[in-house]
Scaffold this active site. Sequence first.
Site, short mmCIF file in Angstrom:
data_model
loop_
_atom_site.label_atom_id
_atom_site.label_comp_id
_atom_site.label_asym_id
_atom_site.label_seq_id
_atom_site.Cartn_x
_atom_site.Cartn_y
_atom_site.Cartn_z
CE LYS A 65 -3.94 1.97 2.56
NZ LYS A 65 -4.86 1.79 3.70
CB SER A 115 -8.19 3.65 2.76
OG SER A 115 -7.36 3.04 3.73
CB SER A 161 -8.44 0.74 5.61
OG SER A 161 -9.18 1.92 5.44
N1 GLN Z 1 -13.16 4.07 6.14
C1 GLN Z 1 -12.61 4.48 7.38
C2 GLN Z 1 -12.23 5.94 7.33
O1 GLN Z 1 -12.44 6.54 6.33
C3 GLN Z 1 -11.45 3.62 7.75
C4 GLN Z 1 -10.22 4.03 7.08
C5 GLN Z 1 -9.05 3.17 7.46
O2 GLN Z 1 -9.20 2.15 8.09
N2 GLN Z 1 -7.88 3.65 7.09
O3 GLN Z 1 -11.73 6.48 8.25
#
Ligand code: GLN
Length: 487
Positions: A79, A154, A178
């Site tokens: 990532k 994400s 995410s």
């Molecule tokens: N979707 C969640 C957010 O927008 C989790 C994001 C994540 O785990 N990095 O914060």
Amino acid sequence: MELYKLQASELSQMLQNKDCSSVELTKSVLGRIDAKEDEIGAYLSVDREGALKKAAQVDERRAKGESLHPLAGIPVGIKDNICVREMPATCASKMLENFVPPYDATVIEKLNKTDCVYLGKLNMDEFAMGSSTENSAFKKTKNPFNTDYVPGGSSGGSAAAVAAGEAIVTLGSDTGGSIRQPAAYCGVVGLKPTYGSVSRYGLIAFASSLDQIGPIGRSVRDLAMTYSAICGRDPMDTTTVSREYPDFTKNLKSDVKGLKIGLPKEYFAEGVTADVKEAIMKVAKEYEKMGATLVDVSLPSTDYALSAYYIIASAEASSNLARFDGVKYGYRTESFGSLEELYENTRSEGFGNEVKRRIMLGTYVLSSGYYDAYYKKAKFTQQLIQQQYADAFTQCDLLLTPTTPDTAFKIGENESDPVKMYMNDLLTVMINIAGLPAISMPCGFDGKKLPIGCQLIGSKFSEQRLFDTANCYEQLVGGFDLSATLQ
Ligand code: GLN
């Protein structure tokens, strides 16, 4: 059989038996990237030369008879918020578009010791804020099961790459879901490890008290293999915990006899679709048939988890992202007349809308006058949630829930409604708030032929039990079905 379709554990065996070479395998995956990238868009950068060079070195050492790590020669994607020396780390943000870190994150240093092959850096929501990878400043990643749909986020690039055969395993990061949510949307397996079991050194911070790096793969064994390689105490990250971290593949079992599996009723409430509920209950029944006992449990603060998460995560993000000011590194505006203007223009031009929204929300909840009403209450709610999980784990060994309330949504569907987007995280954020480990594994498809994810949640440092339990289901169904995306 095309090599890119196989699992890391199978390929590891083949490499050891010299049934294939790492160069052949890496070429197969790079060929797949060539064939699929236009359609899927999982990568932000691919290091073709570096990957082939590393693969050739591994083959050479193997030919000399050196004994190598099981991940040696296996192509891995990373990532884009994890620093790999001399590879771009953009965090999918204009702010870091030209940033090339001069050092390796600890997880990368650990992977270097395994001699795996780095394919490149994977797309994500900007600074890991989002649930669809649509917040990337550079491109949208598509769901390999249906390219009209999002891959989740994400870590959308990390999950889509594994599902589409563009990587064998990948690393993602999970602050509120995410890793698990995109794994669920893309029909692959993902682990959010116990907070403190994997070093965050070299992970570009979003919310430091919640962030955790973890693996995404096509089988539980691959997950266990990758997690074993990256976990452990790190002097560079004082939140990492010193304890025995065994090789989680050595003792991998597929037996749930006597296991008590809790079903928290709040995780099956309104908002969770009938298809999803049915699929999860089917998994529960299978476990019961294999000798586990099902127990009803309750986590009454579930309703407040999402609010608490978005307050805590945004508060920490507003502080972490203060460093991007146009002075130290990263993007700098061209037009400014004063220091204040330099900050303002750099940040206005460098950050996307979602990141700005979080910074404003975070700054607000931390400001005097609102701190007590929001941030302090959220931290109090966090304690309640932790206590409720601890109570639940006195009644059962682990929890079984859906990973997400529904399957993947269409690209663009939630873009104009941030709160609707946040609802995707309803069932995952609590785990980060409590610091617990959780796996998302595929458990069938809905009416639209989109994968459904099942979440197993354990007490702190119970990764082995999570692997064993997920592996048991994987063995029962004869492996997770990626026939639609790997052809
Ligand atoms: N979707 C969640 C957010 O927008 C989790 C994001 C994540 O785990 N990095 O914060």
